[in-house]
Scaffold this motif. Structure first.
Motif, PDB file in Angstrom:
ATOM      1  N   PHE A  95       0.835  -1.209   0.000  1.00 40.34           N
ATOM      2  CA  PHE A  95       0.000   0.000   0.000  1.00 40.34           C
ATOM      3  C   PHE A  95       0.867   1.257   0.000  1.00 40.34           C
ATOM      4  O   PHE A  95       0.555   2.241  -0.647  1.00 40.34           O
ATOM      5  CB  PHE A  95      -0.906  -0.029   1.241  1.00 40.34           C
ATOM      6  CG  PHE A  95      -2.029   0.974   1.219  1.00 40.34           C
ATOM      7  CD1 PHE A  95      -2.742   1.231   0.055  1.00 40.34           C
ATOM      8  CD2 PHE A  95      -2.397   1.646   2.376  1.00 40.34           C
ATOM      9  CE1 PHE A  95      -3.791   2.150   0.038  1.00 40.34           C
ATOM     10  CE2 PHE A  95      -3.444   2.564   2.372  1.00 40.34           C
ATOM     11  CZ  PHE A  95      -4.137   2.812   1.203  1.00 40.34           C
ATOM     12  N   TYR A  96       1.996   1.174   0.729  1.00 38.83           N
ATOM     13  CA  TYR A  96       2.905   2.324   0.847  1.00 38.83           C
ATOM     14  C   TYR A  96       3.409   2.806  -0.510  1.00 38.83           C
ATOM     15  O   TYR A  96       3.750   3.966  -0.686  1.00 38.83           O
ATOM     16  CB  TYR A  96       4.101   1.968   1.740  1.00 38.83           C
ATOM     17  CG  TYR A  96       5.018   0.938   1.109  1.00 38.83           C
ATOM     18  CD1 TYR A  96       6.118   1.329   0.349  1.00 38.83           C
ATOM     19  CD2 TYR A  96       4.768  -0.422   1.253  1.00 38.83           C
ATOM     20  CE1 TYR A  96       6.942   0.388  -0.247  1.00 38.83           C
ATOM     21  CE2 TYR A  96       5.586  -1.369   0.659  1.00 38.83           C
ATOM     22  CZ  TYR A  96       6.657  -0.956  -0.087  1.00 38.83           C
ATOM     23  OH  TYR A  96       7.465  -1.886  -0.689  1.00 38.83           O
ATOM     24  N   ILE A 103       3.892   8.792  -0.859  1.00 40.00           N
ATOM     25  CA  ILE A 103       4.863   7.731  -0.587  1.00 40.00           C
ATOM     26  C   ILE A 103       5.937   8.312   0.329  1.00 40.00           C
ATOM     27  O   ILE A 103       6.452   9.404   0.060  1.00 40.00           O
ATOM     28  CB  ILE A 103       5.497   7.232  -1.903  1.00 40.00           C
ATOM     29  CG1 ILE A 103       4.414   6.603  -2.782  1.00 40.00           C
ATOM     30  CG2 ILE A 103       6.631   6.249  -1.642  1.00 40.00           C
ATOM     31  CD1 ILE A 103       4.839   6.290  -4.193  1.00 40.00           C
ATOM     32  N   GLU A 104       6.271   7.622   1.416  1.00 37.12           N
ATOM     33  CA  GLU A 104       7.288   8.118   2.340  1.00 37.12           C
ATOM     34  C   GLU A 104       8.510   7.217   2.271  1.00 37.12           C
ATOM     35  O   GLU A 104       8.385   6.004   2.182  1.00 37.12           O
ATOM     36  CB  GLU A 104       6.764   8.066   3.777  1.00 37.12           C
ATOM     37  CG  GLU A 104       5.759   9.138   4.106  1.00 37.12           C
ATOM     38  CD  GLU A 104       5.397   9.086   5.586  1.00 37.12           C
ATOM     39  OE1 GLU A 104       5.503  10.116   6.237  1.00 37.12           O
ATOM     40  OE2 GLU A 104       5.049   7.998   6.067  1.00 37.12           O
ATOM     41  N   GLU A 105       9.676   7.817   2.357  1.00 37.70           N
ATOM     42  CA  GLU A 105      10.934   7.052   2.330  1.00 37.70           C
ATOM     43  C   GLU A 105      11.400   6.810   3.768  1.00 37.70           C
ATOM     44  O   GLU A 105      10.996   7.520   4.680  1.00 37.70           O
ATOM     45  CB  GLU A 105      12.035   7.859   1.616  1.00 37.70           C
ATOM     46  CG  GLU A 105      11.664   8.341   0.225  1.00 37.70           C
ATOM     47  CD  GLU A 105      11.811   7.261  -0.829  1.00 37.70           C
ATOM     48  OE1 GLU A 105      12.525   6.281  -0.571  1.00 37.70           O
ATOM     49  OE2 GLU A 105      11.198   7.409  -1.907  1.00 37.70           O
ATOM     50  N   GLY A 106      12.247   5.805   3.950  1.00 37.64           N
ATOM     51  CA  GLY A 106      12.937   5.616   5.227  1.00 37.64           C
ATOM     52  C   GLY A 106      12.192   4.773   6.235  1.00 37.64           C
ATOM     53  O   GLY A 106      12.535   4.785   7.419  1.00 37.64           O
ATOM     54  N   ASP A 110       6.088  -2.431   6.329  1.00 36.31           N
ATOM     55  CA  ASP A 110       5.005  -2.505   7.322  1.00 36.31           C
ATOM     56  C   ASP A 110       4.767  -1.149   7.976  1.00 36.31           C
ATOM     57  O   ASP A 110       3.620  -0.715   8.131  1.00 36.31           O
ATOM     58  CB  ASP A 110       5.330  -3.542   8.414  1.00 36.31           C
ATOM     59  CG  ASP A 110       5.023  -4.973   7.966  1.00 36.31           C
ATOM     60  OD1 ASP A 110       4.438  -5.147   6.876  1.00 36.31           O
ATOM     61  OD2 ASP A 110       5.376  -5.908   8.715  1.00 36.31           O
ATOM     62  N   GLU A 111       5.862  -0.477   8.358  1.00 30.60           N
ATOM     63  CA  GLU A 111       5.716   0.843   9.004  1.00 30.60           C
ATOM     64  C   GLU A 111       5.088   1.843   8.040  1.00 30.60           C
ATOM     65  O   GLU A 111       4.190   2.603   8.402  1.00 30.60           O
ATOM     66  CB  GLU A 111       7.094   1.398   9.419  1.00 30.60           C
ATOM     67  CG  GLU A 111       7.693   0.747  10.636  1.00 30.60           C
ATOM     68  CD  GLU A 111       9.179   1.103  10.796  1.00 30.60           C
ATOM     69  OE1 GLU A 111       9.749   0.703  11.809  1.00 30.60           O
ATOM     70  OE2 GLU A 111       9.771   1.752   9.884  1.00 30.60           O
ATOM     71  N   ALA A 112       5.568   1.828   6.802  1.00 29.84           N
ATOM     72  CA  ALA A 112       5.058   2.789   5.813  1.00 29.84           C
ATOM     73  C   ALA A 112       3.580   2.519   5.511  1.00 29.84           C
ATOM     74  O   ALA A 112       2.786   3.453   5.348  1.00 29.84           O
ATOM     75  CB  ALA A 112       5.902   2.727   4.549  1.00 29.84           C
ATOM     76  N   ASN A 113       3.205   1.245   5.458  1.00 33.23           N
ATOM     77  CA  ASN A 113       1.786   0.898   5.223  1.00 33.23           C
ATOM     78  C   ASN A 113       0.913   1.440   6.344  1.00 33.23           C
ATOM     79  O   ASN A 113      -0.151   2.024   6.108  1.00 33.23           O
ATOM     80  CB  ASN A 113       1.629  -0.628   5.171  1.00 33.23           C
ATOM     81  CG  ASN A 113       2.096  -1.219   3.856  1.00 33.23           C
ATOM     82  OD1 ASN A 113       2.099  -0.543   2.834  1.00 33.23           O
ATOM     83  ND2 ASN A 113       2.489  -2.473   3.883  1.00 33.23           N
ATOM     84  N   ILE A 114       1.369   1.224   7.580  1.00 34.17           N
ATOM     85  CA  ILE A 114       0.604   1.674   8.749  1.00 34.17           C
ATOM     86  C   ILE A 114       0.487   3.200   8.748  1.00 34.17           C
ATOM     87  O   ILE A 114      -0.588   3.760   8.969  1.00 34.17           O
ATOM     88  CB  ILE A 114       1.285   1.169  10.051  1.00 34.17           C
ATOM     89  CG1 ILE A 114       0.991  -0.318  10.223  1.00 34.17           C
ATOM     90  CG2 ILE A 114       0.832   1.971  11.254  1.00 34.17           C
ATOM     91  CD1 ILE A 114       1.636  -0.947  11.441  1.00 34.17           C
ATOM     92  N   ARG A 115       1.602   3.871   8.483  1.00 37.30           N
ATOM     93  CA  ARG A 115       1.581   5.346   8.483  1.00 37.30           C
ATOM     94  C   ARG A 115       0.588   5.856   7.451  1.00 37.30           C
ATOM     95  O   ARG A 115      -0.124   6.832   7.674  1.00 37.30           O
ATOM     96  CB  ARG A 115       2.995   5.891   8.193  1.00 37.30           C
ATOM     97  CG  ARG A 115       3.962   5.676   9.344  1.00 37.30           C
ATOM     98  CD  ARG A 115       5.357   6.128   8.967  1.00 37.30           C
ATOM     99  NE  ARG A 115       5.424   7.567   8.742  1.00 37.30           N
ATOM    100  CZ  ARG A 115       5.598   8.460   9.710  1.00 37.30           C
ATOM    101  NH1 ARG A 115       5.729   8.063  10.956  1.00 37.30           N
ATOM    102  NH2 ARG A 115       5.645   9.756   9.430  1.00 37.30           N
TER     103      ARG A 115
END
Ligand code: IMP
Length: 215
Positions: A95-96, A103-106, A110-115
């Protein structure tokens, strides 16, 4: 479960995955049914180009069946969020990387999907969601499949270290804690995957059950 007096002959099937963690989790669910899944000798690349959980589970199982010619089970699952029109859905694992919502880097996937889910739900009152799983068996015939769901709510922030994926932001109905704060046994008892695989196991048992010889 439980109605069989005769000892069950163990059924072994391939699990269409390259993830050993999944084998362990699914074997814990299937053990009471005398069904064991095993990891294939090598990974098969499968393009999950289906538009539903069922189609993607079928594509995976069929690809492994075609490569190894062994009875195969596969699953496909994801998080369905009401206020996001059903997204992330079949796109849950990546999803990220999908354009809308940024789209976020870094971050880990899993973390990016949650965010991303938390960001898209900001200011929305409806935080209802469900995990959905489709478990499917294929041995060159018509196949068998079953669905399982686990309903709940997306929390305001991640909590808990267990599980994977969206578990830290998913609070199942009837619980005060997130899926990531449950033991593996408790999660299997209530999870979408647990329900889908227990239903599938009952179907497989019906197909494989030989009539017992009369004494
Ligand atoms: P898969 O089809 O089982 O590989 O799952 C696809 C994606 O759905 C995962 O990468 C997770 O992001 C999400 N997902 C599926 N099941 C779960 C679960 O039990 N907890 C948290 N996330 C899950």
């Amino acid at each position: 479960m439980g109605e069989d007096k005769e000892p069950m002959e163990e059924v072994e099937v391939l699990l269409a995955t390259s993830n050993p963690g999944k084998v362990k989790e699914i074997n814990a669910i299937l053990a009471p049914y005398g069904i064991r899944v095993k990891l294939p000798e090598e990974k098969v690349e499968v393009e999950e180009k289906g538009t539903t959980f069922l189609e993607n589970a079928y594509l995976k199982a069929k690809a492994y069946w075609e490569r190894f010619r062994l009875p195969t089970v596969a699953d496909d699952s994801g998080l369905v969020v009401e206020a996001l029109g059903g997204y992330p859905g079949i796109y849950s694992s990546r999803f990220y990387s999908i354009d809308f919502g940024g789209i976020e880097e870094g971050y880990t996937p899993d973390e990016a999907n949650i965010r991303k889910v938390l960001r898209l739900l900001e200011g929305k009152e409806n935080r209802r969601a469900k995990f959905v799983a489709c478990a499917l068996f294929y041995d060159g015939g018509e196949g068998l499949f079953a669905f399982g769901e686990c309903k709940g709510e997306i929390t305001l922030k991640p909590e808990g270290e267990g599980g994977f994926g969206y578990d830290p932001v998913f609070r199942p109905d009837g619980y005060e804690v997130t899926m990531a704060q449950l033991s593996a046994e408790e999660k299997n008892r209530i999870s979408h995957r647990g329900k889908a695989f227990r239903r599938l196991a009952r179907l497989i048992r019906r197909v494989y059950r030989e009539p017992s010889p009369s004494p």
